[in-house]
Design a protein around this motif. Sequence first.
Motif, PDB file in Angstrom:
ATOM      1  N   HIS A   9      24.063  -2.112 -38.503  1.00 46.99           N
ATOM      2  CA  HIS A   9      24.119  -3.566 -38.673  1.00 46.99           C
ATOM      3  C   HIS A   9      25.522  -4.096 -38.391  1.00 46.99           C
ATOM      4  CE1 HIS A   9      23.811  -7.565 -40.337  1.00 46.99           C
ATOM      5  NE2 HIS A   9      24.700  -7.262 -41.264  1.00 46.99           N
ATOM      6  N   LYS A  10      26.545  -3.407 -38.866  1.00 47.52           N
ATOM      7  CA  LYS A  10      27.911  -3.857 -38.630  1.00 47.52           C
ATOM      8  C   LYS A  10      28.260  -3.807 -37.143  1.00 47.52           C
ATOM      9  CE  LYS A  10      29.557  -2.340 -43.176  1.00 47.52           C
ATOM     10  NZ  LYS A  10      30.443  -1.381 -43.914  1.00 47.52           N
ATOM     11  N   SER A  51      21.213  -9.016 -25.028  1.00 47.80           N
ATOM     12  CA  SER A  51      20.943 -10.237 -25.801  1.00 47.80           C
ATOM     13  C   SER A  51      22.196 -11.062 -25.996  1.00 47.80           C
ATOM     14  CB  SER A  51      20.340  -9.864 -27.154  1.00 47.80           C
ATOM     15  OG  SER A  51      21.305  -9.232 -27.977  1.00 47.80           O
ATOM     16  N   SER A  52      23.353 -10.412 -26.108  1.00 43.57           N
ATOM     17  CA  SER A  52      24.600 -11.157 -26.308  1.00 43.57           C
ATOM     18  C   SER A  52      25.016 -11.919 -25.064  1.00 43.57           C
ATOM     19  CB  SER A  52      25.720 -10.201 -26.732  1.00 43.57           C
ATOM     20  OG  SER A  52      26.013  -9.271 -25.699  1.00 43.57           O
ATOM     21  N   LEU A  62      28.488  -6.995 -31.724  1.00 46.05           N
ATOM     22  CA  LEU A  62      28.032  -7.190 -30.344  1.00 46.05           C
ATOM     23  C   LEU A  62      27.341  -8.533 -30.154  1.00 46.05           C
ATOM     24  CD1 LEU A  62      26.640  -3.618 -29.571  1.00 46.05           C
ATOM     25  CD2 LEU A  62      28.814  -4.596 -28.846  1.00 46.05           C
ATOM     26  N   THR A  63      26.569  -8.939 -31.144  1.00 47.34           N
ATOM     27  CA  THR A  63      25.838 -10.195 -31.018  1.00 47.34           C
ATOM     28  C   THR A  63      26.655 -11.400 -31.445  1.00 47.34           C
ATOM     29  OG1 THR A  63      24.883  -9.873 -33.227  1.00 47.34           O
ATOM     30  CG2 THR A  63      23.604  -9.075 -31.332  1.00 47.34           C
ATOM     31  N   GLY A  64      27.700 -11.189 -32.248  1.00 50.11           N
ATOM     32  CA  GLY A  64      28.509 -12.295 -32.725  1.00 50.11           C
ATOM     33  C   GLY A  64      27.864 -13.108 -33.818  1.00 50.11           C
ATOM     34  N   ASN A  65      26.846 -12.542 -34.470  1.00 44.27           N
ATOM     35  CA  ASN A  65      26.149 -13.236 -35.555  1.00 44.27           C
ATOM     36  C   ASN A  65      26.122 -12.318 -36.766  1.00 44.27           C
ATOM     37  OD1 ASN A  65      24.336 -14.675 -37.228  1.00 44.27           O
ATOM     38  ND2 ASN A  65      23.369 -15.589 -35.437  1.00 44.27           N
ATOM     39  N   SER A  66      26.480 -12.859 -37.918  1.00 42.60           N
ATOM     40  CA  SER A  66      26.603 -12.034 -39.117  1.00 42.60           C
ATOM     41  C   SER A  66      25.301 -11.893 -39.904  1.00 42.60           C
ATOM     42  CB  SER A  66      27.679 -12.610 -40.045  1.00 42.60           C
ATOM     43  OG  SER A  66      27.340 -13.941 -40.428  1.00 42.60           O
ATOM     44  N   SER A  67      24.245 -12.610 -39.550  1.00 45.66           N
ATOM     45  CA  SER A  67      22.995 -12.550 -40.314  1.00 45.66           C
ATOM     46  C   SER A  67      22.231 -11.279 -39.995  1.00 45.66           C
ATOM     47  CB  SER A  67      22.127 -13.773 -39.993  1.00 45.66           C
ATOM     48  OG  SER A  67      21.728 -13.759 -38.642  1.00 45.66           O
ATOM     49  N   LEU A  68      21.495 -10.796 -40.994  1.00 46.03           N
ATOM     50  CA  LEU A  68      20.727  -9.562 -40.825  1.00 46.03           C
ATOM     51  C   LEU A  68      19.559  -9.754 -39.863  1.00 46.03           C
ATOM     52  CD1 LEU A  68      20.247  -6.618 -41.707  1.00 46.03           C
ATOM     53  CD2 LEU A  68      18.899  -7.510 -43.623  1.00 46.03           C
ATOM     54  N   GLY A  69      19.038 -10.981 -39.772  1.00 46.75           N
ATOM     55  CA  GLY A  69      17.871 -11.209 -38.923  1.00 46.75           C
ATOM     56  C   GLY A  69      18.120 -10.973 -37.453  1.00 46.75           C
TER      57      GLY A  69
END
Length: 221
Positions: free
Chosen positions: A52-53, A217-218, A58-65
């Motif tokens: 997750h970390k 996706s990023s 890589l995605t730049g989003n901190s949410s788990l979803g």
Amino acid sequence: MTNLFSSFDLSTNIMSMNWLSTLIIAMIMPVSFWLIPSRSSWLWNLVLSTLHKEFKLLTGNSSLGTTIMFISVFTIILSNNFLGLFPYIFTSTSHLSFTLTLALPLWVSFMLFGWINNTIHMLAHLVPQGTPPILMPFMVCIETISNVIRPGTLAVRLAANMIAGHLLLTLLGNTGPKLSMILVNILIITQLLLVMLESAVAIIQSYVFAVLATLYSSEVT
């Protein structure tokens, strides 16, 4: 099997009982794994938090979803890769019908999201920064082709790596009855080393698939 490649014939279609091997992991997993804390559940939670970390960066989003989908893909591929190392269990990840089923929907959803919501950003990706004007048409063609073949490269990379190791183990194993006792002992040690290598490949390929899907996706956000 009638020959080395009989596992890839039409008898292993989607209606075959072999494909139920992908559900074996759900049947052999005890219910207590989810209810009672143990060392194995603690280790798996540590792996998931680490993934997750990394996916969060890589995605730049901190949410788990945003990362749970890629963690689920990693878990599915990893479990099927390891199950394929056991005798008499069908290796579903060595077939393009399984790997493409994972890669193609991910890629199509990324492309639809990117071109609908970030059209200018997607067009800018077709021409790398600093490209001379005379090379821009060629770069657009090259970037378009490299983008289109992404689901194929994801699927073929996973399937080819799983096929290669299993074929090598099978070829070496078939020579056992014709060897002397000394060579059989050497063959057993070699097979054990190859199984260890295949275990590492099972982890690495599932990780590579999930990381590349996260990187794709990023690029559309």
